[in-house]
Design an enzyme around this catalytic site. Structure first.
Site, PDB file in Angstrom:
ATOM      1  N   ARG A  46     -10.779  14.350   3.653  1.00 50.36           N
ATOM      2  CA  ARG A  46     -11.478  13.323   2.865  1.00 50.36           C
ATOM      3  C   ARG A  46     -12.964  13.317   3.215  1.00 50.36           C
ATOM      4  NH1 ARG A  46      -8.306   8.433   4.755  1.00 50.36           N
ATOM      5  NH2 ARG A  46      -9.705   7.198   3.488  1.00 50.36           N
ATOM      6  N   LYS A 101     -16.652   0.320   3.322  1.00 51.18           N
ATOM      7  CA  LYS A 101     -16.984  -0.079   1.942  1.00 51.18           C
ATOM      8  C   LYS A 101     -16.041  -1.177   1.436  1.00 51.18           C
ATOM      9  CE  LYS A 101     -16.377   4.003   0.038  1.00 51.18           C
ATOM     10  NZ  LYS A 101     -15.950   4.775   1.213  1.00 51.18           N
ATOM     11  N   ARG A 139      -1.657   4.212   5.582  1.00 45.61           N
ATOM     12  CA  ARG A 139      -1.954   5.015   4.395  1.00 45.61           C
ATOM     13  C   ARG A 139      -1.619   6.468   4.691  1.00 45.61           C
ATOM     14  NH1 ARG A 139      -7.858   3.472   2.054  1.00 45.61           N
ATOM     15  NH2 ARG A 139      -7.782   5.710   1.654  1.00 45.61           N
ATOM     16  N   ARG A 163      -7.309   2.405  12.320  1.00 47.90           N
ATOM     17  CA  ARG A 163      -6.697   1.648  11.221  1.00 47.90           C
ATOM     18  C   ARG A 163      -5.207   2.007  11.107  1.00 47.90           C
ATOM     19  NH1 ARG A 163      -9.641   2.078   5.519  1.00 47.90           N
ATOM     20  NH2 ARG A 163      -8.931   4.219   5.510  1.00 47.90           N
ATOM     21  N   ARG A 196     -17.814   9.070  -7.234  1.00 50.51           N
ATOM     22  CA  ARG A 196     -17.688   9.964  -6.081  1.00 50.51           C
ATOM     23  C   ARG A 196     -18.204  11.356  -6.392  1.00 50.51           C
ATOM     24  NH1 ARG A 196     -13.169   6.957  -3.472  1.00 50.51           N
ATOM     25  NH2 ARG A 196     -12.771   7.811  -1.409  1.00 50.51           N
TER      26      ARG A 196
HETATM   27  P1  AMP Z   1     -10.331   5.263  -1.114  1.00 45.96           P
HETATM   28  O1  AMP Z   1      -9.365   4.132  -1.023  1.00 45.96           O
HETATM   29  O2  AMP Z   1     -11.597   4.910  -1.847  1.00 45.96           O
HETATM   30  O3  AMP Z   1     -10.591   5.927   0.215  1.00 45.96           O
HETATM   31  O4  AMP Z   1      -9.637   6.387  -2.039  1.00 45.96           O
HETATM   32  C1  AMP Z   1      -8.416   6.988  -1.650  1.00 45.96           C
HETATM   33  C2  AMP Z   1      -8.235   8.284  -2.425  1.00 45.96           C
HETATM   34  O5  AMP Z   1      -8.173   8.024  -3.823  1.00 45.96           O
HETATM   35  C3  AMP Z   1      -9.362   9.300  -2.282  1.00 45.96           C
HETATM   36  O6  AMP Z   1      -9.241  10.084  -1.106  1.00 45.96           O
HETATM   37  C4  AMP Z   1      -9.176  10.126  -3.546  1.00 45.96           C
HETATM   38  O7  AMP Z   1      -8.073  11.006  -3.434  1.00 45.96           O
HETATM   39  C5  AMP Z   1      -8.811   9.058  -4.559  1.00 45.96           C
HETATM   40  N1  AMP Z   1      -9.998   8.489  -5.227  1.00 45.96           N
HETATM   41  C6  AMP Z   1     -10.440   7.203  -5.151  1.00 45.96           C
HETATM   42  N2  AMP Z   1     -11.547   7.029  -5.901  1.00 45.96           N
HETATM   43  C7  AMP Z   1     -11.822   8.244  -6.434  1.00 45.96           C
HETATM   44  C8  AMP Z   1     -12.863   8.721  -7.280  1.00 45.96           C
HETATM   45  N3  AMP Z   1     -13.858   7.918  -7.703  1.00 45.96           N
HETATM   46  N4  AMP Z   1     -12.835  10.033  -7.633  1.00 45.96           N
HETATM   47  C9  AMP Z   1     -11.852  10.849  -7.227  1.00 45.96           C
HETATM   48  N5  AMP Z   1     -10.857  10.475  -6.411  1.00 45.96           N
HETATM   49  C10 AMP Z   1     -10.824   9.171  -6.024  1.00 45.96           C
END
Ligand code: AMP
Length: 197
Positions: free
Chosen positions: A150, A13, A139, A127, A88
């Protein structure tokens, strides 16, 4: 044009959102990036989110909804945005609908990137390995156990959004297993179709 990219962690994404944002002059809105910046800066939101993110869970809806509401209200978002990692949950999706309709805006399309589970976990591991090899720090949530959490959070909370947006006639599904450039080309075709009269 206002878009949402949907898909499990590791589906690509972020990469695709960045490409479309550049190509179409849209603002990329990644709640993951915003939360990581808050954690790094040690803000109250960052302090609340840090442990949840490290465990691979979802940050509470009210926090991410507030972050996105404030960001979408910024003047640069008038030219259009692409959401990557938000919504989400169904609660976030309906909050987004309310927020946009109160501003006379709407989501034009939701694009889902489909990738099989084994490939997702392999991509996340890769990654992390590549970041280490390049001398960086991976990360915290790319550790294999956390990556599985996740993925589980995705199936439990986020996967129903494909039904939500399908019912609204906005969902487009793409094969996220294809090489990055091919996925980008497919995405471009979908978006060009939207712009047609
Ligand atoms: P991402 O970079 O999109 O994979 O997000 C990393 C982490 O941030 C996720 O695993 C969640 O812990 C948190 N996070 C990001 N966006 C959201 C969201 N819309 N709702 C809840 N948690 C989020």
């Amino acid at each position: 044009m206002n878009l949402i990219l949907l898909g499990p962690p590791g589906a690509g994404k972020g990469t695709q959102a960045e490409g479309i944002a550049k190509k179409r002059g849209l603002i990329q809105l990644s709640t993951g990036d915003m939360l990581r910046a808050a954690v790094k800066a040690g803000t109250p939101i960052g302090q609340e989110a840090s442990a949840i993110m490290e465990a691979g869970g979802l940050v509470p809806d009210h926090i991410v909804i507030k972050i996105i509401a404030e960001r979408i209200a910024q003047p640069d978002c008038v030219k259009g945005f692409i959401l990557d990692g938000f919504p989400r949950t169904l609660k976030q999706a309906s909050a987004l609908d309310e927020l946009l309709s109160s501003q006379g805006k709407k989501i034009d399309a939701v694009v889902e990137l489909r990738v099989n589970d084994a490939e997702l976990l392999a991509r996340i591991e890769k990654r992390a390995r590549e970041t280490i090899a390049a001398g960086g720090v991976p990360r915290a949530d790319d550790k294999p156990e956390t990556a599985k959490n996740r993925l589980w959070a995705y199936y439990r909370e986020t996967a129903p959004l494909t039904g939500y947006y399908f019912a609204k006639g906005k969902l487009h599904s793409l094969d996220g297993m294809a090489p990055i450039g091919e996925v980008g080309a497919q995405l471009d075709t979908v978006l060009s179709g939207l712009a047609a009269p």
